[in-house]
Scaffold this motif. Structure first.
Motif, PDB file in Angstrom:
ATOM      1  N   SER A 168      12.418  -5.851 -11.516  1.00  5.99           N
ATOM      2  CA  SER A 168      12.615  -6.719 -10.357  1.00  5.99           C
ATOM      3  C   SER A 168      11.295  -7.268  -9.858  1.00  5.99           C
ATOM      4  N   ALA A 169      11.369  -8.309  -9.003  1.00  4.27           N
ATOM      5  CA  ALA A 169      10.166  -8.892  -8.410  1.00  4.27           C
ATOM      6  C   ALA A 169       9.408  -7.847  -7.606  1.00  4.27           C
ATOM      7  N   ALA A 170      10.140  -6.921  -6.987  1.00  2.00           N
ATOM      8  CA  ALA A 170       9.499  -5.884  -6.178  1.00  2.00           C
ATOM      9  C   ALA A 170       8.635  -4.967  -7.031  1.00  2.00           C
ATOM     10  N   GLU A 171       8.904  -4.904  -8.346  1.00  2.00           N
ATOM     11  CA  GLU A 171       8.117  -4.051  -9.228  1.00  2.00           C
ATOM     12  C   GLU A 171       7.003  -4.820  -9.931  1.00  2.00           C
ATOM     13  N   THR A 172       7.051  -6.149  -9.903  1.00  2.00           N
ATOM     14  CA  THR A 172       6.103  -6.928 -10.675  1.00  2.00           C
ATOM     15  C   THR A 172       5.156  -7.774  -9.838  1.00  2.00           C
ATOM     16  N   LEU A 227       1.916   2.712   3.219  1.00  2.00           N
ATOM     17  CA  LEU A 227       2.865   2.594   2.113  1.00  2.00           C
ATOM     18  C   LEU A 227       2.411   1.460   1.206  1.00  2.00           C
ATOM     19  N   THR A 228       2.378   1.707  -0.095  1.00  2.00           N
ATOM     20  CA  THR A 228       2.011   0.664  -1.048  1.00  2.00           C
ATOM     21  C   THR A 228       3.227   0.319  -1.900  1.00  2.00           C
ATOM     22  N   TRP A 229       3.303  -0.941  -2.284  1.00  2.00           N
ATOM     23  CA  TRP A 229       4.421  -1.416  -3.101  1.00  2.00           C
ATOM     24  C   TRP A 229       4.002  -2.733  -3.741  1.00  2.00           C
ATOM     25  N   HIS A 230       4.804  -3.233  -4.646  1.00  2.00           N
ATOM     26  CA  HIS A 230       4.536  -4.500  -5.325  1.00  2.00           C
ATOM     27  C   HIS A 230       5.678  -5.454  -5.038  1.00  2.00           C
ATOM     28  N   PRO A 256      14.234  -0.423   0.737  1.00  2.00           N
ATOM     29  CA  PRO A 256      14.195   1.042   0.822  1.00  2.00           C
ATOM     30  C   PRO A 256      13.915   1.653  -0.549  1.00  2.00           C
ATOM     31  N   GLY A 257      13.072   2.667  -0.553  1.00  2.00           N
ATOM     32  CA  GLY A 257      12.742   3.366  -1.786  1.00  2.00           C
ATOM     33  C   GLY A 257      11.785   2.639  -2.696  1.00  2.00           C
ATOM     34  N   ALA A 258      11.214   1.515  -2.252  1.00  2.00           N
ATOM     35  CA  ALA A 258      10.351   0.707  -3.119  1.00  2.00           C
ATOM     36  C   ALA A 258       8.874   1.045  -2.996  1.00  2.00           C
ATOM     37  N   ALA A 259       8.498   1.919  -2.078  1.00  2.00           N
ATOM     38  CA  ALA A 259       7.082   2.135  -1.790  1.00  2.00           C
ATOM     39  C   ALA A 259       6.631   3.558  -2.123  1.00  2.00           C
TER      40      ALA A 259
END
Length: 181
Positions: free
Chosen positions: A2-6, A151-154, A163-166
């Motif tokens: 997903s975009a949230a991971e990339t 909190l860090t995330w992409h 939720p759960g992305a960081a």
């Protein structure tokens, strides 16, 4: 994937307001900081600077204790970022906090929320899929006044925050000394 991971790395910094006073007859929204809060808020600013977690944008509750926490914390930095005082952060729950954060401009890499419990503690627990060094267990137990969580995330945009992305990468509960140090 997903975009949230990339997408590019992003940081959400959560700061609970410093210890407030409870003067008789003062509405909750107007409560000032207590003497301990006046010491701890600058300590929070120093801690954020020391950890390299200075924001590109701050979103702050309109409550007096949150605004004063922001003022004292950001005064410890060479240059304070822009701040937006957001009425929706006062007494906000997780869906409202997420809605506010998701409206941050895509150019913002590090976003700071200054607000209140239980919403901020719940937000950290909701967003963090994992944590470094057992930090998540500490947040589950307590998120006291002046507590900071990073909190860090992409994601390509803040609207991708889920939720759960960081990863909860850092927590602290900065305390100031009575001598101002």
């Amino acid at each position: 994937m997903s975009a949230a991971e990339t997408g590019p790395p992003r940081r959400l910094v959560v700061l609970r307001h410093a210890k407030s006073a409870w003067p008789q007859g003062v509405p909750d929204h107007e409560r000032p900081l207590a003497p301990r809060g006046l010491r701890d808020a600058p300590a929070a600013g120093r801690a954020l600077a020391g950890a390299g977690c200075l924001p590109d944008l701050a979103l702050c509750s309109t409550a007096v204790r949150a605004r004063r926490t922001w003022e004292l914390a950001s005064a410890r930095w060479d240059t304070a970022p822009p701040v937006r005082y957001e009425p929706r952060l006062y007494a906000a729950d997780v869906p409202e906090l997420l809605a506010v954060a998701r409206r941050a401009p895509a150019a913002v890499g590090t976003l700071l929320l200054v607000g209140h419990n239980p919403g901020l503690q719940d937000l950290v627990l909701d967003l963090a899929a994992d944590a470094t060094g057992g930090a998540l267990d500490g947040v589950r137990v307590k998120f006291p006044t002046s507590a900071v969580a990073v909190l860090t995330w992409h994601g390509l945009a803040w609207s991708d925050l889920r939720p759960g992305a960081a990863l909860l990468t850092w927590t602290a509960v900065p305390r100031g000394r009575e001598d101002g140090g």
